[in-house]
Design a protein around this motif. Structure first.
Motif, mmCIF file in Angstrom:
data_model
loop_
_atom_site.group_PDB
_atom_site.id
_atom_site.type_symbol
_atom_site.label_atom_id
_atom_site.label_comp_id
_atom_site.label_asym_id
_atom_site.label_seq_id
_atom_site.Cartn_x
_atom_site.Cartn_y
_atom_site.Cartn_z
ATOM 1 N N ALA A 1 13.695 -24.448 -35.210
ATOM 2 C CA ALA A 1 12.542 -23.486 -34.761
ATOM 3 C C ALA A 1 12.901 -22.775 -33.678
ATOM 4 O O ALA A 1 12.361 -21.480 -33.654
ATOM 5 N N ALA A 2 13.768 -23.104 -32.799
ATOM 6 C CA ALA A 2 13.938 -22.193 -31.662
ATOM 7 C C ALA A 2 14.896 -21.208 -32.150
ATOM 8 O O ALA A 2 14.691 -19.972 -31.602
ATOM 9 N N GLN A 3 15.537 -21.345 -33.169
ATOM 10 C CA GLN A 3 16.526 -20.284 -33.676
ATOM 11 C C GLN A 3 15.694 -19.242 -34.173
ATOM 12 O O GLN A 3 15.921 -17.895 -34.377
ATOM 13 N N GLU A 4 14.715 -19.803 -35.015
ATOM 14 C CA GLU A 4 13.585 -18.796 -35.757
ATOM 15 C C GLU A 4 13.196 -17.893 -34.869
ATOM 16 O O GLU A 4 12.757 -16.524 -34.849
ATOM 17 N N LEU A 5 12.728 -18.662 -33.570
ATOM 18 C CA LEU A 5 11.784 -17.749 -32.685
ATOM 19 C C LEU A 5 12.825 -16.711 -32.106
ATOM 20 O O LEU A 5 12.284 -15.806 -31.875
ATOM 21 N N ARG A 6 13.989 -16.989 -32.060
ATOM 22 C CA ARG A 6 14.842 -16.022 -31.174
ATOM 23 C C ARG A 6 15.228 -14.851 -32.216
ATOM 24 O O ARG A 6 15.394 -13.690 -31.831
ATOM 25 N N ARG A 7 15.151 -15.314 -33.377
ATOM 26 C CA ARG A 7 15.305 -14.188 -34.382
ATOM 27 C C ARG A 7 14.286 -13.134 -34.613
ATOM 28 O O ARG A 7 14.457 -12.100 -34.442
ATOM 29 N N GLY A 8 13.075 -13.883 -34.564
ATOM 30 C CA GLY A 8 11.802 -13.071 -34.547
ATOM 31 C C GLY A 8 11.558 -12.146 -33.437
ATOM 32 O O GLY A 8 11.101 -10.865 -33.720
ATOM 33 N N ARG A 9 12.064 -12.450 -32.484
ATOM 34 C CA ARG A 9 11.765 -11.671 -31.084
ATOM 35 C C ARG A 9 12.840 -10.392 -31.063
ATOM 36 O O ARG A 9 12.475 -9.522 -30.363
ATOM 37 N N GLU A 10 13.930 -10.778 -31.709
ATOM 38 C CA GLU A 10 15.003 -9.521 -31.596
ATOM 39 C C GLU A 10 14.971 -8.839 -33.126
ATOM 40 O O GLU A 10 15.979 -7.878 -33.155
ATOM 41 N N SER A 11 14.006 -9.118 -33.603
ATOM 42 C CA SER A 11 13.892 -8.346 -35.125
ATOM 43 C C SER A 11 13.788 -6.917 -35.081
ATOM 44 O O SER A 11 14.455 -6.020 -35.921
ATOM 45 N N GLY A 12 13.243 -6.353 -34.122
ATOM 46 C CA GLY A 12 12.992 -4.772 -34.049
ATOM 47 C C GLY A 12 13.996 -4.156 -33.029
ATOM 48 O O GLY A 12 13.872 -3.074 -32.887
ATOM 49 N N MET A 13 14.933 -4.920 -32.505
ATOM 50 C CA MET A 13 15.571 -4.565 -31.448
ATOM 51 C C MET A 13 16.768 -3.515 -31.812
ATOM 52 O O MET A 13 16.869 -2.392 -31.377
ATOM 53 N N SER A 14 17.148 -3.569 -33.073
ATOM 54 C CA SER A 14 18.114 -2.670 -33.405
ATOM 55 C C SER A 14 17.469 -1.486 -33.893
ATOM 56 O O SER A 14 17.928 -0.258 -33.685
ATOM 57 N N THR A 15 16.337 -1.362 -34.305
ATOM 58 C CA THR A 15 15.498 -0.239 -34.717
ATOM 59 C C THR A 15 15.201 0.664 -33.487
ATOM 60 O O THR A 15 15.608 1.849 -33.499
ATOM 61 N N ALA A 16 14.801 -0.177 -32.366
ATOM 62 C CA ALA A 16 14.528 0.496 -31.153
ATOM 63 C C ALA A 16 15.947 1.189 -30.566
ATOM 64 O O ALA A 16 15.812 2.435 -30.127
ATOM 65 N N GLU A 17 16.982 0.525 -30.772
ATOM 66 C CA GLU A 17 18.222 0.945 -30.324
ATOM 67 C C GLU A 17 18.591 2.229 -30.970
ATOM 68 O O GLU A 17 19.067 3.224 -30.389
ATOM 69 N N MET B 1 14.833 -39.875 -34.772
ATOM 70 C CA MET B 1 14.900 -38.848 -33.702
ATOM 71 C C MET B 1 15.896 -37.803 -34.023
ATOM 72 O O MET B 1 15.323 -36.607 -33.591
ATOM 73 N N ARG B 2 16.987 -37.924 -34.973
ATOM 74 C CA ARG B 2 17.821 -36.836 -35.148
ATOM 75 C C ARG B 2 17.061 -35.732 -36.111
ATOM 76 O O ARG B 2 17.342 -34.608 -35.830
ATOM 77 N N LYS B 3 16.226 -36.129 -36.720
ATOM 78 C CA LYS B 3 15.563 -35.166 -37.587
ATOM 79 C C LYS B 3 14.741 -34.134 -36.854
ATOM 80 O O LYS B 3 14.459 -33.098 -36.930
ATOM 81 N N SER B 4 13.822 -34.610 -35.724
ATOM 82 C CA SER B 4 13.344 -33.803 -34.915
ATOM 83 C C SER B 4 13.950 -33.055 -34.372
ATOM 84 O O SER B 4 13.385 -31.962 -33.706
ATOM 85 N N THR B 5 15.221 -33.445 -33.703
ATOM 86 C CA THR B 5 16.049 -32.346 -33.097
ATOM 87 C C THR B 5 16.422 -31.356 -33.875
ATOM 88 O O THR B 5 16.282 -30.189 -33.456
ATOM 89 N N ILE B 6 16.659 -31.560 -35.263
ATOM 90 C CA ILE B 6 17.275 -30.395 -35.905
ATOM 91 C C ILE B 6 16.155 -29.545 -36.321
ATOM 92 O O ILE B 6 16.289 -28.258 -36.331
ATOM 93 N N THR B 7 14.940 -30.056 -36.442
ATOM 94 C CA THR B 7 13.595 -29.251 -36.525
ATOM 95 C C THR B 7 13.628 -28.475 -35.558
ATOM 96 O O THR B 7 13.096 -27.204 -35.467
ATOM 97 N N LEU B 8 13.679 -28.760 -34.364
ATOM 98 C CA LEU B 8 13.188 -28.192 -33.077
ATOM 99 C C LEU B 8 14.366 -27.237 -32.566
ATOM 100 O O LEU B 8 14.022 -25.972 -32.465
ATOM 101 N N ALA B 9 15.726 -27.328 -33.317
ATOM 102 C CA ALA B 9 16.647 -26.329 -32.960
ATOM 103 C C ALA B 9 16.635 -25.274 -34.122
ATOM 104 O O ALA B 9 16.717 -24.047 -33.487
#
Length: 67
Positions: free
Chosen positions: A11-27, A1-9
């Motif tokens: 993955a969520a962090q990677e998704l957040r990073r991906g959405r904000e990758s072009g943000m500083s360039t736009a700013e 159970m712990r392994k899937s929680t770490i993987t999910l966290a």
């Protein structure tokens, strides 16, 4: 159970990073456009007749002062 929680966290962090990758360039782009617009406005104000006359008067007065 712990392994899937770490993987999910991770993955969520990677998704957040991906959405904000072009943000500083736009700013930076918006900041650069705003700086250029401000420079154009400042240039228009400085080149106006009233300001040009005032600057000329100040420089002439400063150069004519005897020490």
């Amino acid at each position: 159970m712990r392994k899937s929680t770490i993987t999910l966290a991770a993955a969520a962090q990677e998704l957040r990073r991906g959405r904000e990758s072009g943000m500083s360039t736009a700013e930076y782009a918006v900041g650069t456009i705003a700086a250029c617009a401000f420079a154009a406005l400042l240039l228009a104000v400085v080149k106006s007749g009233a300001v040009e006359g005032l600057v000329t008067t100040v420089i002439t007065t400063a150069l004519s002062v005897s020490l």
